[in-house]
Design a protein around this motif. Structure first.
Motif, PDB file in Angstrom:
ATOM      1  N   PHE A  68      26.798  51.844  52.607  1.00  0.00           N
ATOM      2  CA  PHE A  68      27.531  52.465  53.316  1.00  0.00           C
ATOM      3  C   PHE A  68      26.742  54.063  53.781  1.00  0.00           C
ATOM      4  CE2 PHE A  68      30.249  48.924  51.958  1.00  0.00           C
ATOM      5  CZ  PHE A  68      30.756  48.912  53.137  1.00  0.00           C
ATOM      6  N   PHE A  69      27.053  54.263  55.027  1.00  0.00           N
ATOM      7  CA  PHE A  69      26.722  55.647  55.601  1.00  0.00           C
ATOM      8  C   PHE A  69      27.743  55.964  56.544  1.00  0.00           C
ATOM      9  CE2 PHE A  69      22.847  52.733  54.755  1.00  0.00           C
ATOM     10  CZ  PHE A  69      22.080  53.554  54.238  1.00  0.00           C
ATOM     11  N   GLY A  70      27.824  57.393  56.380  1.00  0.00           N
ATOM     12  CA  GLY A  70      28.754  58.092  57.127  1.00  0.00           C
ATOM     13  C   GLY A  70      28.222  59.395  57.564  1.00  0.00           C
ATOM     14  N   PHE A  71      28.871  60.089  58.714  1.00  0.00           N
ATOM     15  CA  PHE A  71      28.389  61.445  59.033  1.00  0.00           C
ATOM     16  C   PHE A  71      29.704  61.860  60.039  1.00  0.00           C
ATOM     17  CE2 PHE A  71      27.073  58.898  62.808  1.00  0.00           C
ATOM     18  CZ  PHE A  71      27.373  59.985  63.827  1.00  0.00           C
ATOM     19  N   ASP A  72      29.591  63.308  60.105  1.00  0.00           N
ATOM     20  CA  ASP A  72      30.849  63.837  60.743  1.00  0.00           C
ATOM     21  C   ASP A  72      29.987  65.139  61.094  1.00  0.00           C
ATOM     22  OD1 ASP A  72      34.147  63.378  60.639  1.00  0.00           O
ATOM     23  OD2 ASP A  72      33.359  65.413  61.114  1.00  0.00           O
ATOM     24  N   VAL A  73      30.894  65.805  62.028  1.00  0.00           N
ATOM     25  CA  VAL A  73      30.190  66.959  62.730  1.00  0.00           C
ATOM     26  C   VAL A  73      30.836  68.104  62.016  1.00  0.00           C
ATOM     27  CG1 VAL A  73      32.135  67.361  64.619  1.00  0.00           C
ATOM     28  CG2 VAL A  73      29.662  68.377  64.756  1.00  0.00           C
ATOM     29  N   SER A  74      31.952  67.911  61.174  1.00  0.00           N
ATOM     30  CA  SER A  74      32.728  69.003  60.465  1.00  0.00           C
ATOM     31  C   SER A  74      32.136  69.093  59.127  1.00  0.00           C
ATOM     32  CB  SER A  74      34.031  68.591  60.389  1.00  0.00           C
ATOM     33  OG  SER A  74      34.806  69.523  59.488  1.00  0.00           O
ATOM     34  N   GLY A  75      31.518  70.152  58.822  1.00  0.00           N
ATOM     35  CA  GLY A  75      31.001  70.467  57.418  1.00  0.00           C
ATOM     36  C   GLY A  75      32.493  70.663  56.390  1.00  0.00           C
ATOM     37  N   ALA A  76      33.426  71.172  56.831  1.00  0.00           N
ATOM     38  CA  ALA A  76      34.672  71.155  55.945  1.00  0.00           C
ATOM     39  C   ALA A  76      35.069  69.735  55.745  1.00  0.00           C
ATOM     40  CB  ALA A  76      35.593  71.925  56.744  1.00  0.00           C
ATOM     41  N   MET A  77      34.983  68.907  56.489  1.00  0.00           N
ATOM     42  CA  MET A  77      35.335  67.322  56.268  1.00  0.00           C
ATOM     43  C   MET A  77      34.624  66.809  55.356  1.00  0.00           C
ATOM     44  SD  MET A  77      38.320  66.141  57.554  1.00  0.00           S
ATOM     45  CE  MET A  77      39.265  65.394  58.827  1.00  0.00           C
ATOM     46  N   LEU A  78      33.413  66.947  55.552  1.00  0.00           N
ATOM     47  CA  LEU A  78      32.264  66.197  54.741  1.00  0.00           C
ATOM     48  C   LEU A  78      32.359  66.807  53.104  1.00  0.00           C
ATOM     49  CD1 LEU A  78      29.417  66.412  57.336  1.00  0.00           C
ATOM     50  CD2 LEU A  78      30.328  64.410  56.126  1.00  0.00           C
ATOM     51  N   GLU A  79      32.854  67.974  52.971  1.00  0.00           N
ATOM     52  CA  GLU A  79      33.011  68.526  51.663  1.00  0.00           C
ATOM     53  C   GLU A  79      34.208  67.720  50.931  1.00  0.00           C
ATOM     54  OE1 GLU A  79      34.292  72.613  51.701  1.00  0.00           O
ATOM     55  OE2 GLU A  79      32.366  73.327  52.483  1.00  0.00           O
ATOM     56  N   THR A  80      35.150  67.355  51.692  1.00  0.00           N
ATOM     57  CA  THR A  80      36.244  66.605  51.040  1.00  0.00           C
ATOM     58  C   THR A  80      35.834  65.123  51.113  1.00  0.00           C
ATOM     59  OG1 THR A  80      38.035  68.024  52.180  1.00  0.00           O
ATOM     60  CG2 THR A  80      38.509  65.657  51.613  1.00  0.00           C
ATOM     61  N   ALA A  81      34.932  64.655  51.930  1.00  0.00           N
ATOM     62  CA  ALA A  81      34.332  63.391  51.900  1.00  0.00           C
ATOM     63  C   ALA A  81      33.705  63.192  50.614  1.00  0.00           C
ATOM     64  CB  ALA A  81      33.712  62.772  53.049  1.00  0.00           C
ATOM     65  N   ALA A  82      32.706  64.219  50.112  1.00  0.00           N
ATOM     66  CA  ALA A  82      31.649  64.136  49.491  1.00  0.00           C
ATOM     67  C   ALA A  82      32.555  63.902  47.773  1.00  0.00           C
ATOM     68  CB  ALA A  82      30.736  65.136  49.315  1.00  0.00           C
ATOM     69  N   ALA A  83      33.542  64.789  47.742  1.00  0.00           N
ATOM     70  CA  ALA A  83      34.319  65.114  46.700  1.00  0.00           C
ATOM     71  C   ALA A  83      35.111  63.405  46.450  1.00  0.00           C
ATOM     72  CB  ALA A  83      35.255  66.137  46.891  1.00  0.00           C
ATOM     73  N   SER A  84      35.652  63.088  47.488  1.00  0.00           N
ATOM     74  CA  SER A  84      36.332  61.740  47.514  1.00  0.00           C
ATOM     75  C   SER A  84      35.366  60.698  47.072  1.00  0.00           C
ATOM     76  CB  SER A  84      37.053  61.656  48.536  1.00  0.00           C
ATOM     77  OG  SER A  84      38.028  62.304  48.993  1.00  0.00           O
ATOM     78  N   VAL A  85      34.223  60.585  47.605  1.00  0.00           N
ATOM     79  CA  VAL A  85      33.305  59.507  47.284  1.00  0.00           C
ATOM     80  C   VAL A  85      32.772  59.642  46.001  1.00  0.00           C
ATOM     81  CG1 VAL A  85      30.852  58.592  47.574  1.00  0.00           C
ATOM     82  CG2 VAL A  85      32.343  59.363  49.601  1.00  0.00           C
ATOM     83  N   ALA A  86      32.608  60.867  45.304  1.00  0.00           N
ATOM     84  CA  ALA A  86      32.214  61.101  44.056  1.00  0.00           C
ATOM     85  C   ALA A  86      33.278  60.668  42.953  1.00  0.00           C
ATOM     86  CB  ALA A  86      31.937  62.595  43.621  1.00  0.00           C
ATOM     87  N   LYS A  87      34.795  60.982  43.440  1.00  0.00           N
ATOM     88  CA  LYS A  87      35.732  60.606  42.479  1.00  0.00           C
ATOM     89  C   LYS A  87      35.960  59.262  42.390  1.00  0.00           C
ATOM     90  CE  LYS A  87      40.732  61.590  42.009  1.00  0.00           C
ATOM     91  NZ  LYS A  87      41.769  62.280  42.447  1.00  0.00           N
ATOM     92  N   ALA A  88      35.498  58.560  43.386  1.00  0.00           N
ATOM     93  CA  ALA A  88      35.662  56.923  43.481  1.00  0.00           C
ATOM     94  C   ALA A  88      34.385  56.266  42.800  1.00  0.00           C
ATOM     95  CB  ALA A  88      35.883  56.573  44.870  1.00  0.00           C
ATOM     96  N   GLY A  89      33.613  57.048  42.425  1.00  0.00           N
ATOM     97  CA  GLY A  89      32.305  56.543  41.804  1.00  0.00           C
ATOM     98  C   GLY A  89      31.449  55.753  42.548  1.00  0.00           C
TER      99      GLY A  89
END
Length: 216
Positions: A68-89
């Motif tokens: 899976f791949f995903g992108f967003d224009v918002s850096g703030a949203m991507l910070e949350t996404a990266a943390a959530s993805v890492a937490k989910a393993g």
């Protein structure tokens, strides 16, 4: 991209922390979209405007052999996404990037020429150049693959007071349902040879579409 990123960061810098908890009540049809993906074994999937990563995480769990791949224009949203993805393993299976949805290049962003499935969930109504975004998203679909979209509909079969109140509330977040979405998708399908299915579930509260690209 800088202006769009700054605008989205301003809207979601604080809201991103409660986004998933609050949006589940009115972003209807997102999980149904994931059901329609039907990702082939070992396939690849791109989300345009991935936000907090919520959809990517659910999809990765649903299709465990896919990448899976995903992108967003918002850096703030991507910070949350990266943390959530890492937490989910799922950091090894989900790759994130930052880009403008109306101008992104898959190879520049992820080193991939095309994806088996591309999806856009409640993002077109937030992107002013939404037509260009559809063009770019379909361009990113590999031959024989498909583009899946869910977003706000016209609410034409719902009470007028509800529709008026909903539209006023959505405008506070720079959200504007695209009245011409179906017509635009039919134009794109006609010009590219793709097949289109289009539905208006929940009494036209939402709309959902699948563009299937012909095989090479």
């Amino acid at each position: 991209m800088a202006d769009a990123a700054a605008e989205m960061d301003a809207i979601y810098r604080l809201q991103r922390h409660i986004y998933d908890a609050s949006r589940k009540y009115y972003l209807l049809g997102r999980d149904g979209l994931l059901d329609t993906l039907d990702v082939p074994l070992g396939g690849s999937v791109l989300e345009v405007g991935c936000g907090t990563g919520r959809n990517l995480i659910l999809a990765a769990r649903r299709y465990p052999s896919a990448r899976f791949f995903g992108f967003d224009v918002s850096g703030a949203m991507l910070e949350t996404a990266a943390a959530s993805v890492a937490k989910a393993g799922l950091s090894r299976r989900i790759t994130l990037g930052q880009a403008d949805a109306s101008r992104f290049e898959p190879r520049d962003l992820f080193g991939v020429d095309g994806f088996d499935r591309v999806f856009i969930s409640y993002a077109l109504s937030m992107i002013p150049p939404w037509r260009e975004t559809i063009d770019r998203a379909l361009h990113a679909v590999a031959p024989g693959g498909s583009l899946h979209i869910v977003d706000f509909g016209e609410q034409g079969r719902l009470p007028g007071a509800f529709r008026t109140g909903l539209r006023a509330w959505l405008r506070k977040f720079s959200v504007e349902p695209r009245a011409e979405l179906e017509a635009e998708l039919r134009r794109v399908a006609s010009e590219t040879g793709a097949s289109l299915s289009f539905e208006r579930p929940f009494r036209d509260y939402a709309c959902s579409a699948i563009l299937r690209k012909p095989s090479a």
